[in-house]
Enzyme design. Structure first.
Site, PDB file in Angstrom:
ATOM      1  N   HIS A 106       0.948  -1.254   0.034  1.00 16.92           N
ATOM      2  CA  HIS A 106      -0.019   0.057   0.149  1.00 16.92           C
ATOM      3  C   HIS A 106       0.870   1.223  -0.325  1.00 16.92           C
ATOM      4  O   HIS A 106       0.781   2.260  -0.711  1.00 16.92           O
ATOM      5  CB  HIS A 106      -0.903   0.093   1.142  1.00 16.92           C
ATOM      6  CG  HIS A 106      -2.336  -0.631   0.986  1.00 16.92           C
ATOM      7  ND1 HIS A 106      -2.217  -2.186   1.144  1.00 16.92           N
ATOM      8  CD2 HIS A 106      -3.459  -0.455   0.891  1.00 16.92           C
ATOM      9  CE1 HIS A 106      -3.212  -2.442   0.943  1.00 16.92           C
ATOM     10  NE2 HIS A 106      -4.179  -1.456   0.810  1.00 16.92           N
ATOM     11  N   HIS A 145       1.465  -3.464   9.587  1.00 16.75           N
ATOM     12  CA  HIS A 145       2.772  -3.194   9.316  1.00 16.75           C
ATOM     13  C   HIS A 145       3.582  -2.544  10.372  1.00 16.75           C
ATOM     14  O   HIS A 145       3.370  -1.843  11.074  1.00 16.75           O
ATOM     15  CB  HIS A 145       2.650  -2.048   7.939  1.00 16.75           C
ATOM     16  CG  HIS A 145       2.496  -3.096   6.649  1.00 16.75           C
ATOM     17  ND1 HIS A 145       3.380  -3.888   6.141  1.00 16.75           N
ATOM     18  CD2 HIS A 145       1.468  -2.772   5.927  1.00 16.75           C
ATOM     19  CE1 HIS A 145       2.902  -4.246   4.943  1.00 16.75           C
ATOM     20  NE2 HIS A 145       1.443  -3.615   4.819  1.00 16.75           N
TER      21      HIS A 145
END
Length: 171
Positions: A106, A145
């Site tokens: 992303h 993340h």
């Protein structure tokens, strides 16, 4: 610094980011920001510029398509090469699309798109990089993340955008 040291710092930063009582409210907001980095918006923006921006819309669309075509296989190769597991023992607010976290796809895609947009439309520079940073930070705040994942992803995205500019002679 050893990888274990980086992992310890990453875990401490992620824990700090997720150790507050407003996680659910922040996660709700971050889900929306993160969704803008899923890829659909990139194609829509490119298509709109292709159709309605006669000066550089077609070149922008082609350059973006080329960038993403170059970036995607390298990104997938790096995921398989690093095989870094996602954060554990921390709150997680979404189901990630795959098992591994490094690099953040992303973040890479958002920064690739932001760099492309800023290159072709310099007046958008601040807006697109604030948006890309929001996408990246949302991935940490959603618990999928580590900070180093998004930093590597951002660098990868910017790097592939500039590689494309160099390969296509856009410099």
């Amino acid at each position: 610094m050893k990888l274990q040291g980086i992992a310890a710092i990453d875990y401490a930063l992620s824990n700090y980011c997720l150790a507050h009582r407003f996680n659910r409210q922040v996660a709700f907001f971050c889900k929306g920001i993160s969704r803008t980095g899923d890829g659909h918006l990139y194609f829509l923006v490119g298509l709109l510029l292709l159709c309605f921006e006669p000066d550089s819309g077609a070149v922008f669309f082609g350059t973006c398509l080329f960038s993403f075509t170059l970036w995607l296989p390298i990104y997938m190769l790096l995921k398989r090469l690093f095989k870094r597991n996602r954060p554990t023992n921390l709150p997680c607010f979404i189901k990630p699309s795959d098992q591994y976290s490094l690099p953040s796809g992303h973040s890479a895609a958002a920064f690739l798109m932001a760099t492309q947009l800023a290159w072709f439309y310099p007046l958008l520079f601040a807006y697109v990089f604030i948006w890309a940073s929001g996408v990246a930070i949302s991935r940490v705040l959603l618990g999928v993340h580590f900070v180093s994942d998004i930093l590597v992803g951002a660098g990868l995205g910017v790097g592939f955008a500039y590689l494309t500019f160099w390969l296509t002679g856009a410099f």
